[in-house]
Design a protein around this motif. Sequence first.
Motif, PDB file in Angstrom:
ATOM      1  N   PHE A 177       0.844  -1.189   0.000  1.00 24.62           N
ATOM      2  CA  PHE A 177       0.000   0.000   0.000  1.00 24.62           C
ATOM      3  C   PHE A 177       0.880   1.241   0.000  1.00 24.62           C
ATOM      4  O   PHE A 177       1.945   1.268   0.600  1.00 24.62           O
ATOM      5  N   ARG A 213      -2.404   7.495  -1.818  1.00 24.99           N
ATOM      6  CA  ARG A 213      -3.028   6.968  -3.028  1.00 24.99           C
ATOM      7  C   ARG A 213      -4.462   6.567  -2.686  1.00 24.99           C
ATOM      8  O   ARG A 213      -4.750   6.158  -1.570  1.00 24.99           O
ATOM      9  N   ARG A 214      -5.326   6.680  -3.666  1.00 25.10           N
ATOM     10  CA  ARG A 214      -6.736   6.424  -3.404  1.00 25.10           C
ATOM     11  C   ARG A 214      -6.958   4.999  -2.931  1.00 25.10           C
ATOM     12  O   ARG A 214      -6.442   4.034  -3.509  1.00 25.10           O
ATOM     13  N   THR A 215      -7.694   4.864  -1.853  1.00 17.51           N
ATOM     14  CA  THR A 215      -8.087   3.560  -1.350  1.00 17.51           C
ATOM     15  C   THR A 215      -9.603   3.544  -1.207  1.00 17.51           C
ATOM     16  O   THR A 215     -10.265   4.583  -1.186  1.00 17.51           O
ATOM     17  N   ARG A 233     -14.131   6.335  -0.721  1.00 13.02           N
ATOM     18  CA  ARG A 233     -12.858   6.583  -1.412  1.00 13.02           C
ATOM     19  C   ARG A 233     -12.052   7.595  -0.604  1.00 13.02           C
ATOM     20  O   ARG A 233     -12.517   8.706  -0.337  1.00 13.02           O
ATOM     21  N   GLU A 258      -7.797   8.836   0.893  1.00 13.54           N
ATOM     22  CA  GLU A 258      -6.363   8.907   0.603  1.00 13.54           C
ATOM     23  C   GLU A 258      -5.606   8.901   1.929  1.00 13.54           C
ATOM     24  O   GLU A 258      -5.185   9.941   2.426  1.00 13.54           O
ATOM     25  N   GLN A 263      -6.661  -1.079  -2.319  1.00 11.25           N
ATOM     26  CA  GLN A 263      -5.861  -0.110  -3.065  1.00 11.25           C
ATOM     27  C   GLN A 263      -5.258  -0.791  -4.281  1.00 11.25           C
ATOM     28  O   GLN A 263      -4.599  -1.834  -4.158  1.00 11.25           O
ATOM     29  N   ARG A 264      -5.495  -0.223  -5.465  1.00  5.55           N
ATOM     30  CA  ARG A 264      -4.942  -0.744  -6.727  1.00  5.55           C
ATOM     31  C   ARG A 264      -5.214  -2.235  -6.895  1.00  5.55           C
ATOM     32  O   ARG A 264      -4.366  -2.996  -7.345  1.00  5.55           O
TER      33      ARG A 264
END
Length: 290
Positions: free
Chosen positions: A79, A83-85, A97, A99, A155-156
């Motif tokens: 992680f 970054r957007r989670t 959503r 960060e 995340q991602r």
Amino acid sequence: MRDTYALLVLTASLASAPAGAEVVDIAPSSAWNVDFADDKCRLARLFGEGENRHLVFFEQYWPSEGFGLTVAGPSFDRFRSRRRTELSFFDGQDPQRTEPFTGKVAGFGPGVIYSSAALAPADEVSDEQGDDRTTRLSQLDPGLASKVAYVGIKQRGDEIRLLTGPLDEAFEVLNQCTAGLVAEWGLDFERQRSASRMPEWANMAAVVRRIQKDYPRTALNRGEQGLMRMRVIVSPEGLVEECTIIKATDTEKLESPACDAMQDAKFTPALDAAGQPMRSYYVTRITYQI
């Protein structure tokens, strides 16, 4: 009554997406533990065993529908900070959503840190959420907490779910703890809860500009970042009686000077249930971010 201010020194970064994505469920390995500390309330629990041991804790520094949230353990090593989670607590819930920050938690390794989170989406929560404000004291909602099944963070593509189960009983204890904090500040909790209006910051813009300009130089040179909580006791006349900074993350050189600026703050005072001015409190979060 509550606002958040970020002091930012911006840099750019790039990161590629991971090659694989997976969903990991981790069962609890301990009971809930509640810490009634002098300046905060913490609800903590362990998940997993051995090298797969993880930690989750919820923190509150005052009564609120929101909370600080930290999760840590080896599953979070990919992680990335800010970054957007996607954060969720039960099946069928629209993920929130966010960060969050990332960092290290002693004994557990990589951590994901939310300065502010809530069980409900941000547009349904009246405090601790961005620029939303409330004129009434609020606490955690045990009814909503009874729906919780897990703390899920994605995340991602990677999603980690710590299987907490319902949180209603645990959150009831947190509510008792934060009510006790208010009493420790020399305030009557029931009178605060029944207030028709909590303090409102009258000269916010001017004082906030002073706070935002003052990133402590020594900490900045070291690249040190941190999350702070600020509590102000407001007199019936709307003046600052006391100002307290509480570190939400451990720092070595980062000491916030925000209370110096708050000596010039002016408030519209709180009103009790009968509409009379009363002594009360104002709270906020400050983020020092590079």
